[in-house]
Structure formats: C-alpha cells, structure tokens
Motif scaffolding. Structure first.
Motif, PDB file in Angstrom:
ATOM      1  N   UNK A 390      -2.041   5.873  -3.340  1.00 59.07           N
ATOM      2  CA  UNK A 390      -0.657   6.103  -3.753  1.00 59.07           C
ATOM      3  C   UNK A 390       0.272   5.053  -3.154  1.00 59.07           C
ATOM      4  N   UNK A 391       0.103   4.731  -1.867  1.00 56.33           N
ATOM      5  CA  UNK A 391       0.943   3.714  -1.226  1.00 56.33           C
ATOM      6  C   UNK A 391       0.773   2.366  -1.933  1.00 56.33           C
ATOM      7  N   UNK A 392      -0.489   1.987  -2.201  1.00 61.97           N
ATOM      8  CA  UNK A 392      -0.741   0.717  -2.888  1.00 61.97           C
ATOM      9  C   UNK A 392      -0.126   0.723  -4.281  1.00 61.97           C
ATOM     10  N   UNK A 393      -0.251   1.853  -4.982  1.00 58.37           N
ATOM     11  CA  UNK A 393       0.314   1.940  -6.323  1.00 58.37           C
ATOM     12  C   UNK A 393       1.828   1.878  -6.329  1.00 58.37           C
ATOM     13  N   UNK A 394       2.465   2.582  -5.403  1.00 54.01           N
ATOM     14  CA  UNK A 394       3.927   2.567  -5.336  1.00 54.01           C
ATOM     15  C   UNK A 394       4.442   1.181  -4.962  1.00 54.01           C
ATOM     16  N   UNK A 395       3.715   0.489  -4.103  1.00 60.56           N
ATOM     17  CA  UNK A 395       4.100  -0.884  -3.778  1.00 60.56           C
ATOM     18  C   UNK A 395       3.949  -1.781  -5.001  1.00 60.56           C
ATOM     19  N   UNK A 396       2.886  -1.557  -5.778  1.00 55.76           N
ATOM     20  CA  UNK A 396       2.659  -2.373  -6.964  1.00 55.76           C
ATOM     21  C   UNK A 396       3.746  -2.170  -8.012  1.00 55.76           C
ATOM     22  N   UNK A 397       4.259  -0.946  -8.133  1.00 59.71           N
ATOM     23  CA  UNK A 397       5.317  -0.704  -9.120  1.00 59.71           C
ATOM     24  C   UNK A 397       6.716  -0.959  -8.551  1.00 59.71           C
ATOM     25  N   UNK A 398       6.777  -1.492  -7.313  1.00 60.77           N
ATOM     26  CA  UNK A 398       8.043  -1.922  -6.688  1.00 60.77           C
ATOM     27  C   UNK A 398       8.996  -0.757  -6.443  1.00 60.77           C
ATOM     28  N   UNK A 399       8.476   0.308  -5.859  1.00 63.44           N
ATOM     29  CA  UNK A 399       9.337   1.427  -5.468  1.00 63.44           C
ATOM     30  C   UNK A 399      10.285   0.974  -4.360  1.00 63.44           C
ATOM     31  N   UNK A 400      11.580   1.322  -4.426  1.00 63.54           N
ATOM     32  CA  UNK A 400      12.491   0.973  -3.325  1.00 63.54           C
ATOM     33  C   UNK A 400      11.961   1.474  -1.986  1.00 63.54           C
ATOM     34  N   UNK A 401      12.014   0.592  -1.001  1.00 65.48           N
ATOM     35  CA  UNK A 401      11.455   0.892   0.305  1.00 65.48           C
ATOM     36  C   UNK A 401      10.096   0.275   0.535  1.00 65.48           C
ATOM     37  N   UNK A 402       9.456  -0.206  -0.546  1.00 64.04           N
ATOM     38  CA  UNK A 402       8.207  -0.940  -0.405  1.00 64.04           C
ATOM     39  C   UNK A 402       8.482  -2.438  -0.519  1.00 64.04           C
ATOM     40  N   UNK A 403       7.507  -3.222  -0.141  1.00 67.65           N
ATOM     41  CA  UNK A 403       7.714  -4.670  -0.032  1.00 67.65           C
ATOM     42  C   UNK A 403       8.051  -5.336  -1.369  1.00 67.65           C
TER      43      UNK A 403
END
Length: 535
Positions: A390-403
């Motif tokens: 989930x963390x990798x996926x949310x980062x991939x979709x550019x969720x605010x708060x991720x890199x």
C-alpha cells in the motif's frame, strides 16, 4: 579543461568495477560472494555521501564540481573527463542507495539452474560502476562509451537470470538500446565535426560544445538533436519507443528490474536535460511540441495499459511508462519549476517504483505466480507485506505526503504557464494512476483469501482442497505464505523512510538540483515563465 583535479568521482566509478572483478571468481562460495559484494556497495554508498557533502550549492559555485580530466585520445580531442552538477549528483545518490537494497532483496533469491550468486552480484556492481560513468562524464564521447557499455551487464542479468522468456526480452532490450546508441553515435560524430568548424578545433568537451550551441544554425541542430533524442527516448522510454520495457521488466530478475526501471531508464531523461537542451537549444524549442505530444500520449497510454495488465511485473513496467511521460513533460515545458520537478521525479520514481517492484517480487516469491488473478486477501496472512504494498502504491500514485507528490506537483505547476493544454491532458493521468494502483491493491491484498497462488501456498495449513478458514489460516500459514522476514523488513525500511522524508522535506534535494536547473534554463535561452525557484 585542465588536467588533474579531484579523484573522488574516479574512485566512485572504479570501486564497483573492482568489486565486480573480485566477486565474479567466487562461484563456489555464495555466502562470501554476497558479503564481499555488499561491502563494496556499502563502501560506494559512503563515498557517495562524501561526494554529496563535498558538493557546494553556494551562490557562484561552478556548474560542474569535483572535476577530473586527463587526456584520453588527444588526436581526436577526447578526454577522460568527469564532473557532477546537481542533476548528476542526485542520480549518483539514487544508484548508491538502491544497489545495497537490491542486494539485500536478492540475498536468498532462487537463481536459474547453473547460475551463481557470484555472477549475479558481480553484474550488479558492474552496472553500478558504468552508471556512475554515464552520469559523471563531461566528455560527450566518454558518455557515449559508458552509455553503450552499461547495456552489457544488464543484458546478461536479464538473459541469464531472468524468467521463462528471458532470452527474447534480453535480446529485444539490447537491440533497441544498441539501435538508439548507433543513431546517437552519428550525432556525436556530427557534433565533433561542427565543433571543428565553429571553434577552429574539434572537441568532445561538453563545456566547449555548449558555448558554441547558440551559434549553430537551427537545421543542423535539429539533425543532431534527433540522433541524441532517439537514443534517449528509447532509453526513457517514450511512446512509441517503449515496447522493450514491458518484456524486459517482466522477465528480468527482480533485483535487475529495480535497477532497470529505477535508474537505468533515467539515463534517457538525464540525457534530455544534459545533452539535448543545452547543446541544441533551438532544436529543443522547435521540436518541443512533438516531444510534449509523445509525453502526454505516454501518460495516458501507459496508465490505460497498466489497468489492463494481468501480470504484476508488466503492470509495474507500464506504470513507469506513464511516469516517464510526466518527466518528459516537465523537461520540455522549459520552466525552472518544471525542470526541478522533473529531476526530483527521476529520483522519486526510482524510489517508489523500486519499492513497488521489490514488493511485487516478494509476493511472487511466496505465491509462485506473476498473475494478479492468482492472489487475493493477502493482508489476512501477511499484513506487513500488504502494508508495504500500500505504501509503495500510494507513493506511485503521488498521494500528498509521499515523495512523488511534490515532484508531480512541481511538474504540473511549472508546465501550465507555458503549456496549459498539455498540462491539463496530463492531469487526467493522475486519475488513472489512482485507478490502476488501488485496483491492483484491492484485487491482490484485500477481500477474502482467494486465488490459486494464495490458496495453494496455504494448503499445508488446511490440507489439499480443504476449505480455508481465514482465522485458522492467519495462525497456521506462516510457512505457506509468510509475512515479511527480518531481512525483508530491513530492505524495505530505508525505502519507506525515503518515501516519507522526501514527501515532507524535499528541500535538501531541491537545493542541490536548483542551481543546475537554473543553468540549464539559461542555456536553453528562454525566460522563466514562473519567475524562478527560490533557493
């Protein structure tokens, strides 16, 4: 350029290559080979940290730092010249971080029959050393040599250690890249000839070539630009030059796949920033609409194809095609914010997609299948694995708060003033990203236990063909579909930390990038439509 200078970059280049030579003969002692390879990778990481802190971002600091130049082929005006600007430095940092992580992931990976850990780990180190050469070269001919040489270890990693169709994927990868490289060689030679006419003495030195860029007529620039652009568009990859990536990504061993989509592909977008824009500014401006069209097509096409994938590794490869469209959009929008966003995106994509590739590899290793339909309800038996997915996926979709969020935001904000239509079309890709990431996560990680890969792995807990109670399976299936081990947690933790730290505190990386970004914009010769980045 004067002879001599800092040897720091030379050591950073040579150290992994020496490591590859040391590790390769240790075929009969896998444990020693792995430990020696990891020691070299960690030493390179420490040396990269020294390089990072040796780089000055003070106002008035030179564009290229830590330079070294020695005569190589004086008759042809070639030098073994190394140096880094902020754009190259962040890419060196990315490769230095990812290689030890890849080694940690690959520590217990099952290799094809007849293949050794020493061979695989030595190829990882060779790839690292040659990539350092690509990013650090300040002589165009030297860059070309490293550009071609880096194909060799990746070809062998895919062809010798990959999946069932590894030979096909390796040959396709090599032929595409070699074709692009040969076209670029024609432009490299053309650039050398033009420099002789413009400067009175032919040269391959990047600084000298950039100084003459504005005086080269537009038609000549366009022809030379095309040679470099095709090579970099294949490497990036931009649609329609992308077709090698899904095959290579799917068949490559996971460790090689991380480096392939995390770093090696960035050579293409790095080439746009380092060579296409500064050396051919008029051609870059004239052909920008074409590149932007390809970028937006890539964003939408990659996203739509990702939604339709049944193979998890091909899914990750198609998400990368979409992300590279955003990077190309930022580069050819010609603004400081878009440049900075694109460069930061190169780093963040390597972290996010590298993590996603590793998590997918962990799932496949447990279930024995790459098919999305063979998994379901994994969170019930492996909650930590599902959480990292989930963390990798949310980062991939550019969720605010991720890199990835800040880099995507900078690309869109910086691109809109000069290219509003392309930017609006690109934002549709953000919606698709949420769709394809959450769709795959929901199908594989959520819901009841299902899918042949999961149920097959859990059979020892309930017996062949038995009805599997989720509560019983969660307690008894540790050996069937285990959660993350201590080693795997250690591998993923640095990536999770980077996702969060760069999501909230991207400043240190942007500070390194910004001077080089502003210099590149100045070399293109266009005003900054957003008023510049504050340092």
């Amino acid at each position: 350029m004067s002879t001599g200078g800092s040897v720091l970059l030379l050591i950073l280049l040579v150290l992994p290559l020496v490591g590859a030579l040391v590790v390769a003969p240790l075929k009969n002692n896998a444990a020693t080979a792995k430990l020696v390879a990891l020691a070299f990778a960690l030493a390179s990481l420490v040396l990269t940290a020294v390089t990072w802190f040796s780089y000055s971002i003070a106002e008035g600091a030179p564009r290229f730092q830590l330079e070294l130049s020695v005569p190589w082929i004086p008759a042809f005006g070639t030098s073994f010249a190394l140096g880094v600007d902020g754009i190259a430095l962040v890419m060196l940092a990315l490769i230095a971080v990812l290689v030890p992580i890849v080694m940690g992931f690959s520590w217990e990976e099952k290799l094809p029959e007849g293949r050794t850990a020493a061979g695989f780990f030595s190829l990882l180190l060779a790839t690292q050393g040659l990539l350092v050469g690509v990013f650090a070269a300040t002589d165009v001919f030297l860059f070309y040599v490293f550009f071609e040489a880096m194909l060799v270890p990746m070809y062998f990693m895919i062809g010798r250690f990959g999946g069932p169709r590894r030979q096909y994927a390796a040959v396709k990868f090599f032929l595409y890249s070699l074709f692009g490289g040969l076209i670029m060689l024609a432009s490299v030679i053309g650039l050398y000839v033009v420099s002789g006419a413009e400067l009175g003495q032919a040269t391959f030195t990047w600084v000298e070539l950039q100084r003459m860029a504005a005086s080269v007529d537009e038609t000549t620039q366009i022809w030379l630009f095309i040679g470099f652009f095709v090579a970099f568009a294949i490497k990036a990859p931009l649609v329609p030059f992308h077709t090698w990536l899904p095959d290579a990504g799917a068949e490559a061993p996971v460790g090689a796949g991380v480096l392939l989509v995390g770093v090696l592909d960035k050579v293409g977008t790095f080439g746009f920033l380092r060579y296409c824009l500064p050396l051919f500014p008029l051609a870059s401006q004239r052909l920008a609409p074409l590149v932007l069209t390809l970028a937006v097509i890539g964003i939408l096409y990659g996203a739509l194809l990702a939604v339709g994938q049944s193979d998890m590794k091909r899914f990750v490869s198609y998400t990368s095609i979409a992300h590279f469209g955003f990077i190309a959009l930022g580069i050819f929008a010609f603004s400081s914010q878009a440049f900075a966003g694109a460069t930061l995106y190169m780093v963040n994509h390597g972290i996010s997609t590298g993590m996603l590739f590793i998590v997918v590899g962990l799932v496949i290793a447990r279930g024995g299948s790459r098919l999305i339909a063979d998994y379901g309800g994994v969170h019930k038996v492996a909650p930590l694995l599902a959480g990292t997915f989930l963390v990798a996926g949310l980062s991939s979709l550019a969720l605010p708060g991720t890199n990835s969020f800040i880099s995507e935001f900078l690309v869109l904000v910086g691109s809109y003033p000069r290219q509003p239509v392309y930017t609006i079309l690109a934002t549709v890709g953000i919606i698709f990203a949420a769709l394809y990431v959450l769709w795959v996560y929901q199908r594989t990680m959520q819901g009841p236990l299902r899918g042949s890969a999961v149920l097959g792995a859990l059979e020892p807990a309930g017996g062949p063909g038995a009805m599997i109670d989720p509560d019983v399976a969660a307690k008894k299936a540790g050996t069937g579909f285990p959660d993350l081990s201590g080693r795997e947690i250690a591998v993923l933790t640095p990536l999770i930390v980077l996702v969060l730290v760069l999501g909230f505190f991207p400043g240190p990386v942007l500070d390194v990038i910004t001077p080089s970004v502003m210099a590149t914009l100045h070399e293109v010769g266009l005003p900054d439509p957003v008023g510049g980045l504050s340092q």
